[in-house]
Motif scaffolding. Structure first.
Motif, short mmCIF file in Angstrom:
data_model
loop_
_atom_site.label_atom_id
_atom_site.label_comp_id
_atom_site.label_asym_id
_atom_site.label_seq_id
_atom_site.Cartn_x
_atom_site.Cartn_y
_atom_site.Cartn_z
N THR A 21 -11.91 11.82 -15.36
CA THR A 21 -13.09 12.47 -14.78
C THR A 21 -13.29 12.11 -13.31
OG1 THR A 21 -14.44 10.65 -15.61
CG2 THR A 21 -14.26 12.60 -17.01
N ASP A 22 -12.65 11.04 -12.86
CA ASP A 22 -12.74 10.62 -11.46
C ASP A 22 -11.32 10.52 -10.90
OD1 ASP A 22 -13.63 9.75 -9.04
OD2 ASP A 22 -14.54 7.89 -9.76
N GLU A 23 -10.61 11.64 -10.92
CA GLU A 23 -9.19 11.65 -10.60
C GLU A 23 -8.90 11.15 -9.20
OE1 GLU A 23 -6.22 14.83 -12.14
OE2 GLU A 23 -6.70 15.42 -10.08
N ASP A 24 -9.71 11.54 -8.21
CA ASP A 24 -9.49 11.11 -6.84
C ASP A 24 -9.52 9.59 -6.73
OD1 ASP A 24 -9.22 13.70 -6.01
OD2 ASP A 24 -11.12 13.79 -4.91
N PHE A 25 -10.39 8.96 -7.48
CA PHE A 25 -10.51 7.50 -7.46
C PHE A 25 -9.18 6.85 -7.83
CE2 PHE A 25 -11.32 3.58 -9.91
CZ PHE A 25 -12.00 2.82 -8.97
N TYR A 26 -8.53 7.36 -8.85
CA TYR A 26 -7.27 6.77 -9.30
C TYR A 26 -6.11 7.13 -8.36
CZ TYR A 26 -9.95 5.69 -13.45
OH TYR A 26 -10.90 5.19 -14.31
N VAL A 27 -6.12 8.32 -7.81
CA VAL A 27 -5.08 8.68 -6.85
C VAL A 27 -5.17 7.78 -5.62
CG1 VAL A 27 -4.14 10.49 -5.37
CG2 VAL A 27 -4.94 11.06 -7.67
N ARG A 28 -6.39 7.55 -5.14
CA ARG A 28 -6.55 6.66 -3.98
C ARG A 28 -6.05 5.26 -4.30
NH1 ARG A 28 -11.42 9.72 -3.21
NH2 ARG A 28 -12.58 8.18 -4.43
N SER A 29 -6.26 4.81 -5.52
CA SER A 29 -5.74 3.50 -5.93
C SER A 29 -4.21 3.49 -5.88
CB SER A 29 -6.22 3.16 -7.35
OG SER A 29 -5.53 2.04 -7.86
N MET A 30 -3.58 4.54 -6.37
CA MET A 30 -2.12 4.63 -6.33
C MET A 30 -1.61 4.57 -4.90
SD MET A 30 -1.63 7.65 -9.17
CE MET A 30 0.17 7.71 -9.11
N LEU A 31 -2.35 5.21 -3.99
CA LEU A 31 -1.90 5.32 -2.60
C LEU A 31 -2.07 4.02 -1.82
CD1 LEU A 31 -3.19 8.90 -1.72
CD2 LEU A 31 -0.85 8.19 -2.23
N THR A 32 -2.66 3.00 -2.42
CA THR A 32 -2.71 1.70 -1.75
C THR A 32 -1.38 0.96 -1.86
OG1 THR A 32 -3.49 0.47 -3.71
CG2 THR A 32 -5.17 1.47 -2.28
N THR A 33 -0.44 1.48 -2.65
CA THR A 33 0.87 0.85 -2.84
C THR A 33 1.62 0.79 -1.52
OG1 THR A 33 0.97 1.73 -5.09
CG2 THR A 33 3.05 0.98 -4.10
N ARG A 34 2.04 -0.40 -1.11
CA ARG A 34 2.88 -0.53 0.10
C ARG A 34 4.28 -0.04 -0.22
NH1 ARG A 34 -1.93 -2.92 0.01
NH2 ARG A 34 -2.53 -3.95 1.94
N VAL A 35 4.85 0.73 0.68
CA VAL A 35 6.16 1.34 0.48
C VAL A 35 7.16 0.71 1.44
CG1 VAL A 35 7.49 3.49 0.61
CG2 VAL A 35 5.16 3.50 -0.34
N GLY A 36 8.36 0.40 0.93
CA GLY A 36 9.41 -0.15 1.78
C GLY A 36 10.37 -1.02 0.99
N ASP A 37 11.36 -1.55 1.66
CA ASP A 37 12.37 -2.37 0.99
C ASP A 37 11.79 -3.62 0.36
OD1 ASP A 37 14.33 -0.58 1.63
OD2 ASP A 37 15.27 -1.80 3.19
N ALA A 38 10.76 -4.20 0.97
CA ALA A 38 10.17 -5.43 0.44
C ALA A 38 9.05 -5.16 -0.55
CB ALA A 38 9.64 -6.29 1.59
N HIS A 39 8.74 -3.88 -0.76
CA HIS A 39 7.60 -3.52 -1.63
C HIS A 39 8.06 -2.49 -2.65
CE1 HIS A 39 5.07 -5.94 0.92
NE2 HIS A 39 5.52 -5.29 1.98
N TYR A 40 7.49 -1.29 -2.62
CA TYR A 40 7.90 -0.24 -3.55
C TYR A 40 8.77 0.77 -2.83
CZ TYR A 40 7.90 3.50 -6.93
OH TYR A 40 8.31 4.47 -7.81
N PRO A 41 9.93 1.12 -3.36
CA PRO A 41 10.48 0.64 -4.61
C PRO A 41 11.34 -0.62 -4.47
CG PRO A 41 11.83 2.42 -3.76
CD PRO A 41 10.68 2.27 -2.80
N GLY A 42 11.71 -0.96 -3.20
CA GLY A 42 12.61 -2.07 -2.95
C GLY A 42 13.89 -1.59 -2.30
N ASP A 43 14.82 -2.51 -2.08
CA ASP A 43 16.09 -2.13 -1.46
C ASP A 43 17.07 -1.67 -2.54
OD1 ASP A 43 16.16 -4.84 -2.39
OD2 ASP A 43 18.00 -5.18 -1.25
N ALA A 44 17.71 -0.56 -2.30
CA ALA A 44 18.64 0.01 -3.26
C ALA A 44 20.02 -0.60 -3.12
CB ALA A 44 18.72 1.52 -3.07
#
Length: 334
Positions: free
Chosen positions: A188-211
């Protein structure tokens, strides 16, 4: 509130007016934050102190790099230091998805500090991808099939760009609807959860990591940094939980229709190969994630498994009343 430990500064979500009582620490999963526990925390009965931590690289906690060669111990050591900083002992730990693995690692390393454990659709004690059978044996010694190389690059790009749209099946909002829950109408509060997902740091040291590459199918193996490598079976394995003492009670709650953590996970390259989605499969079997968890907990001995029908990866969001009742009863019994 912000809590600084020798390792990093962590953000902890609290409930106003609930500073006393038995501490209950909620640990979120991958590509989310402590915000996913908001409603569960508010519904916790009187007599308990709810807290939800943002793991490093998520939410408002420091984006400290993740040393994947330690498995999930960067996260679990952060949690244990948080307990020390707050002067907490006899803590009830609640872990969802990857957070379930973090909670189990903390239990493995400091069982005397834990009063009870609740696992919510946890990752397998043998990590995510690259294993076969209930004993979690490696399909290949290098963990082929697991790690950062298994991530969808378009999802990663959209996560990094802060995409709030639903224009693609790989946007965070679309993944929330299709994979985090079975029926998106519960959000019922979809934007709230999407914003939470978007706090994920992206990169080799974070998500997803180094391939890393592999000569074996499907051509990817775990690297040494970041989230998905930290849950690779070459780095994270917990098959000795039955040896710890004391052994607090474990409640395992899972959704019957989970698309992420399953014996036929749609995020497991081996299973996708069997379905023909990833071409060239030599017949590598899917990782039996649920079966592996059950095998480890059977050896542990002191656990209860509850399966929610018509439920995906997030029982606390999809069937909140029943989840809250089970959690409250488990805390009371412990």
């Amino acid at each position: 509130m912000k809590v600084t430990t020798p390792r990093l500064t962590q953000h902890v979500l609290t409930v106003e007016g609930r500073a006393g009582g038995e501490p209950v620490l909620f640990v979120h999963g991958n590509v989310s934050s402590g915000a996913f526990w908001r409603d569960t925390m508010a519904a916790l009965p009187a007599g308990y102190r709810p807290l939800a931590v943002d793991l490093r690289g998520f939410g408002e906690s420091d984006p400290a790099p993740v040393d994947a060669t330690r498995g999930l111990r960067d996260y679990s050591d952060d949690v244990l230091e948080l307990l020390d900083a707050l002067g907490l002992d006899g803590v009830h730990l609640v872990g969802w998805s990857m957070g379930g693995g973090v909670v189990l690692q903390a239990l493995r390393d400091r069982p005397a500090a834990v009063r009870s454990v609740t696992l919510v659709n946890p990752i397998s004690p043998y990590g995510f991808g690259g294993t076969e059978g209930p004993d979690g044996r490696l399909t290949h010694p290098d963990g082929t099939g697991a790690g950062a190389g298994a991530a969808n690059p378009d999802f990663v790009a959209r996560l990094k760009a802060g995409d709030m749209s639903d224009e693609s099946p790989t946007s965070p909002r679309s993944v929330l609807r299709s994979s985090y829950v079975k029926n998106p109408a519960v959000l019922t509060d979809e934007d709230f959860y999407v914003r939470s997902m978007l706090t994920t740091r992206v990169g080799d040291a974070h998500y997803p990591g180094d391939a890393a590459a592999s000569d074996a199918w499907p051509g990817v193996a775990p690297g040494k940094q970041g989230v998905l490598n930290a849950i690779a079976p070459t780095h994270f394995r917990l098959d000795d939980l039955h040896e710890i003492a004391p052994r607090p009670p474990v409640l395992w709650i899972r959704g019957a229709d989970d698309a992420i953590v399953s014996d036929t996970s749609l995020f497991d390259l081996a299973h996708l190969g069997a379905l023909g989605v990833v071409p060239g499969s030599p017949g590598t079997p899917a990782q039996p994630m649920v079966t592996q968890t059950r095998a480890v907990l059977e050896r542990y001995g002191r656990y209860r498994e509850v399966v929610f029908a018509d439920c995906g990866h997030s029982p606390h969001l999809e069937h909140p009343a029943e989840f809250q009742r089970l959690l409250a009863d488990h805390l009371k019994d412990a």
